[in-house]
Each structure stands twice: as structure tokens, then as C-alpha cells.
Scaffold this motif. Structure first.
Motif, PDB file in Angstrom:
ATOM      1  N   LYS A 105      50.925  23.611  11.363  1.00  0.00           N
ATOM      2  CA  LYS A 105      50.760  23.843   9.939  1.00  0.00           C
ATOM      3  C   LYS A 105      51.488  22.740   9.169  1.00  0.00           C
ATOM      4  CE  LYS A 105      51.458  27.371   6.445  1.00  0.00           C
ATOM      5  NZ  LYS A 105      52.014  28.691   6.152  1.00  0.00           N
ATOM      6  N   VAL A 106      50.848  22.216   8.159  1.00  0.00           N
ATOM      7  CA  VAL A 106      51.454  21.178   7.327  1.00  0.00           C
ATOM      8  C   VAL A 106      52.331  21.874   6.286  1.00  0.00           C
ATOM      9  CG1 VAL A 106      51.028  19.274   5.740  1.00  0.00           C
ATOM     10  CG2 VAL A 106      49.491  19.644   7.695  1.00  0.00           C
ATOM     11  N   THR A 107      53.641  21.701   6.422  1.00  0.00           N
ATOM     12  CA  THR A 107      54.584  22.302   5.475  1.00  0.00           C
ATOM     13  C   THR A 107      55.401  21.194   4.828  1.00  0.00           C
ATOM     14  OG1 THR A 107      56.384  22.546   7.094  1.00  0.00           O
ATOM     15  CG2 THR A 107      54.784  24.372   6.925  1.00  0.00           C
ATOM     16  N   PRO A 108      55.955  21.437   3.643  1.00  0.00           N
ATOM     17  CA  PRO A 108      56.788  20.414   2.995  1.00  0.00           C
ATOM     18  C   PRO A 108      57.986  20.029   3.869  1.00  0.00           C
ATOM     19  CG  PRO A 108      56.289  22.184   1.450  1.00  0.00           C
ATOM     20  CD  PRO A 108      55.779  22.620   2.785  1.00  0.00           C
ATOM     21  N   GLN A 109      58.525  20.998   4.613  1.00  0.00           N
ATOM     22  CA  GLN A 109      59.676  20.734   5.464  1.00  0.00           C
ATOM     23  C   GLN A 109      59.306  19.777   6.596  1.00  0.00           C
ATOM     24  OE1 GLN A 109      58.430  23.727   4.669  1.00  0.00           O
ATOM     25  NE2 GLN A 109      60.038  24.961   3.752  1.00  0.00           N
ATOM     26  N   ARG A 110      58.203  20.030   7.270  1.00  0.00           N
ATOM     27  CA  ARG A 110      57.773  19.172   8.381  1.00  0.00           C
ATOM     28  C   ARG A 110      57.432  17.771   7.880  1.00  0.00           C
ATOM     29  NH1 ARG A 110      54.179  23.743  11.576  1.00  0.00           N
ATOM     30  NH2 ARG A 110      55.994  24.784  12.481  1.00  0.00           N
ATOM     31  N   VAL A 111      56.750  17.715   6.751  1.00  0.00           N
ATOM     32  CA  VAL A 111      56.400  16.410   6.182  1.00  0.00           C
ATOM     33  C   VAL A 111      57.673  15.635   5.838  1.00  0.00           C
ATOM     34  CG1 VAL A 111      55.328  15.265   4.201  1.00  0.00           C
ATOM     35  CG2 VAL A 111      54.130  17.141   5.373  1.00  0.00           C
ATOM     36  N   ALA A 112      58.627  16.278   5.197  1.00  0.00           N
ATOM     37  CA  ALA A 112      59.867  15.599   4.793  1.00  0.00           C
ATOM     38  C   ALA A 112      60.654  15.109   6.002  1.00  0.00           C
ATOM     39  CB  ALA A 112      60.726  16.535   3.944  1.00  0.00           C
ATOM     40  N   VAL A 113      60.745  15.924   7.043  1.00  0.00           N
ATOM     41  CA  VAL A 113      61.483  15.524   8.251  1.00  0.00           C
ATOM     42  C   VAL A 113      60.812  14.323   8.901  1.00  0.00           C
ATOM     43  CG1 VAL A 113      62.087  16.227  10.609  1.00  0.00           C
ATOM     44  CG2 VAL A 113      62.574  17.755   8.684  1.00  0.00           C
ATOM     45  N   LEU A 114      59.505  14.385   9.081  1.00  0.00           N
ATOM     46  CA  LEU A 114      58.804  13.266   9.723  1.00  0.00           C
ATOM     47  C   LEU A 114      58.843  12.008   8.881  1.00  0.00           C
ATOM     48  CD1 LEU A 114      55.738  15.047  11.352  1.00  0.00           C
ATOM     49  CD2 LEU A 114      57.718  14.037  12.498  1.00  0.00           C
ATOM     50  N   VAL A 126      69.841  14.708   9.364  1.00  0.00           N
ATOM     51  CA  VAL A 126      68.478  14.950   8.874  1.00  0.00           C
ATOM     52  C   VAL A 126      68.530  15.991   7.758  1.00  0.00           C
ATOM     53  CG1 VAL A 126      66.175  15.814   9.472  1.00  0.00           C
ATOM     54  CG2 VAL A 126      67.398  14.334  11.077  1.00  0.00           C
ATOM     55  N   TYR A 127      69.293  17.039   7.977  1.00  0.00           N
ATOM     56  CA  TYR A 127      69.442  18.086   6.960  1.00  0.00           C
ATOM     57  C   TYR A 127      69.966  17.499   5.646  1.00  0.00           C
ATOM     58  CZ  TYR A 127      71.715  21.890   4.419  1.00  0.00           C
ATOM     59  OH  TYR A 127      72.150  22.743   3.443  1.00  0.00           O
ATOM     60  N   GLN A 128      71.021  16.683   5.730  1.00  0.00           N
ATOM     61  CA  GLN A 128      71.620  16.102   4.524  1.00  0.00           C
ATOM     62  C   GLN A 128      70.610  15.243   3.760  1.00  0.00           C
ATOM     63  OE1 GLN A 128      74.476  17.017   3.325  1.00  0.00           O
ATOM     64  NE2 GLN A 128      75.049  18.204   5.113  1.00  0.00           N
ATOM     65  N   GLN A 129      69.796  14.477   4.472  1.00  0.00           N
ATOM     66  CA  GLN A 129      68.816  13.604   3.818  1.00  0.00           C
ATOM     67  C   GLN A 129      67.641  14.384   3.232  1.00  0.00           C
ATOM     68  OE1 GLN A 129      68.944  10.311   3.103  1.00  0.00           O
ATOM     69  NE2 GLN A 129      71.055  10.497   3.808  1.00  0.00           N
ATOM     70  N   VAL A 130      67.112  15.326   4.017  1.00  0.00           N
ATOM     71  CA  VAL A 130      65.956  16.095   3.550  1.00  0.00           C
ATOM     72  C   VAL A 130      66.347  16.988   2.379  1.00  0.00           C
ATOM     73  CG1 VAL A 130      64.262  17.855   4.215  1.00  0.00           C
ATOM     74  CG2 VAL A 130      64.749  15.939   5.754  1.00  0.00           C
ATOM     75  N   ARG A 131      67.580  17.453   2.386  1.00  0.00           N
ATOM     76  CA  ARG A 131      68.066  18.307   1.294  1.00  0.00           C
ATOM     77  C   ARG A 131      68.034  17.585  -0.054  1.00  0.00           C
ATOM     78  NH1 ARG A 131      73.918  20.963   1.418  1.00  0.00           N
ATOM     79  NH2 ARG A 131      74.282  19.603  -0.326  1.00  0.00           N
ATOM     80  N   ARG A 132      68.134  16.281  -0.051  1.00  0.00           N
ATOM     81  CA  ARG A 132      68.031  15.517  -1.304  1.00  0.00           C
ATOM     82  C   ARG A 132      66.633  15.663  -1.905  1.00  0.00           C
ATOM     83  NH1 ARG A 132      71.003   9.829   0.294  1.00  0.00           N
ATOM     84  NH2 ARG A 132      73.068  10.742   0.611  1.00  0.00           N
ATOM     85  N   ARG A 133      65.649  15.751  -1.029  1.00  0.00           N
ATOM     86  CA  ARG A 133      64.257  15.880  -1.464  1.00  0.00           C
ATOM     87  C   ARG A 133      63.876  17.344  -1.691  1.00  0.00           C
ATOM     88  NH1 ARG A 133      59.265  13.425   2.024  1.00  0.00           N
ATOM     89  NH2 ARG A 133      57.614  14.585   1.019  1.00  0.00           N
ATOM     90  N   LEU A 134      64.387  18.220  -0.830  1.00  0.00           N
ATOM     91  CA  LEU A 134      64.094  19.648  -0.910  1.00  0.00           C
ATOM     92  C   LEU A 134      65.416  20.401  -0.985  1.00  0.00           C
ATOM     93  CD1 LEU A 134      61.456  19.813   2.001  1.00  0.00           C
ATOM     94  CD2 LEU A 134      60.970  19.615  -0.441  1.00  0.00           C
TER      95      LEU A 134
END
Length: 136
Positions: A16-25, A40-48
Motif C-alpha cells: 500500500k502506498v502510504t505517506p510514511q512509506r513514501v517519506a522513508v524511501l 530515519v525517524y528524526q528526518q521523516v518527522r520533519r516532513r510528517l
């Protein structure tokens, strides 16, 4: 990596295409730093900003299971994530702790199988340690 390509990769793997998977990749693909899952959490958290640490761990786990990421154990207490899923080795600098990709030609499964009688090696995960070019 553009979002369109990330979406295609997820779809090809029946994920499933989710915002979380897209942001991590998007963060990991093309990122040569081999970050920890917490990084990864610290970086993705800036976006989400609403994303939880557990969601990142679950997302990374699902992407590893689907073959879109690989986990590498460089330090006993710290698993890092690598967006490069093609066969390669790693070199960890003992001074700056940077991790670099090393071409797979150093030790391949075929070479290892030739050296170890009675075994057929199907994969080699080599982590070398030393001092990187920048720290020398």
C-alpha cells in the motif's frame, strides 16, 4: 528519488502506498549515510510531524521484508538502514563512524564457495572496519 518512482516501487511489491512509506524511501534512496532507524525517524518527522517512532520501525520492517531496504548490523547496539539493496559490502570508519558502500567484487558468493569446501555460499555480508579516506 521522485515520489512517482517510489510509488511505482511500492505498487510493484504489492505494498500500500502510504505517506510514511513514501517519506522513508524518499529519504533513504540515494542517501549514502546508512542512518539508524532513529535517524530515519528524526528526518521523516520533519516532513510528517505527527509520525511516531513505532510507525517508522514498522515501516522500515515492512520495506526490508519487501526487499526495498536492507538492514545492516554495523554496531551491536545499532542497526542501520541502507536504501541500496544491490549486493555490496560496507566499510565503517572507527574514527568518524561513517559507513561507506564497498563494491561487491572483493568477496562474492562464488569466490567464497570456491574457498569453503562443502558449502555453497549464496550471500556475503562483509563489514570492514578501519580509517576512512577523510580521517587518514
Amino acid at each position: 528519488m521522485p515520489q512517482r518512482q517510489v510509488t511505482e516501487l511500492l505498487t510493484e511489491r504489492s505494498l500500500k502506498v502510504t505517506p510514511q512509506r513514501v517519506a522513508v524511501l524518499e529519504f533513504l534512496y540515494g542517501n549514502p549515510d546508512h542512518p539508524s532507524v532513529d535517524d530515519v525517524y528524526q528526518q521523516v518527522r520533519r516532513r510528517l510531524p505527527y509520525i511516531s517512532r513505532a510507525t517508522i520501525y514498522n515501516t522500515v520492517s515492512a520495506l526490508v521484508e519487501a526487499g526495498l531496504l536492507q538492514e545492516i548490523l554495523i554496531q551491536q547496539e545499532k542497526t542501520r538502514v541502507d536504501g541500496n539493496v544491490h549486493p555490496h559490502h560496507h566499510f565503517k570508519c572507527v574514527r568518524c563512524e561513517k559507513v561507506d558502500d564497498i563494491e561487491y567484487t572483493i568477496l562474492t558468493p562464488d569466490r567464497a564457495s570456491q574457498q569453503i569446501e562443502g558449502y555453497q555460499v549464496t550471500g556475503v555480508n562483509l563489514v570492514m572496519e578501519g580509517v576512512c579516506r577523510d580521517c587518514q
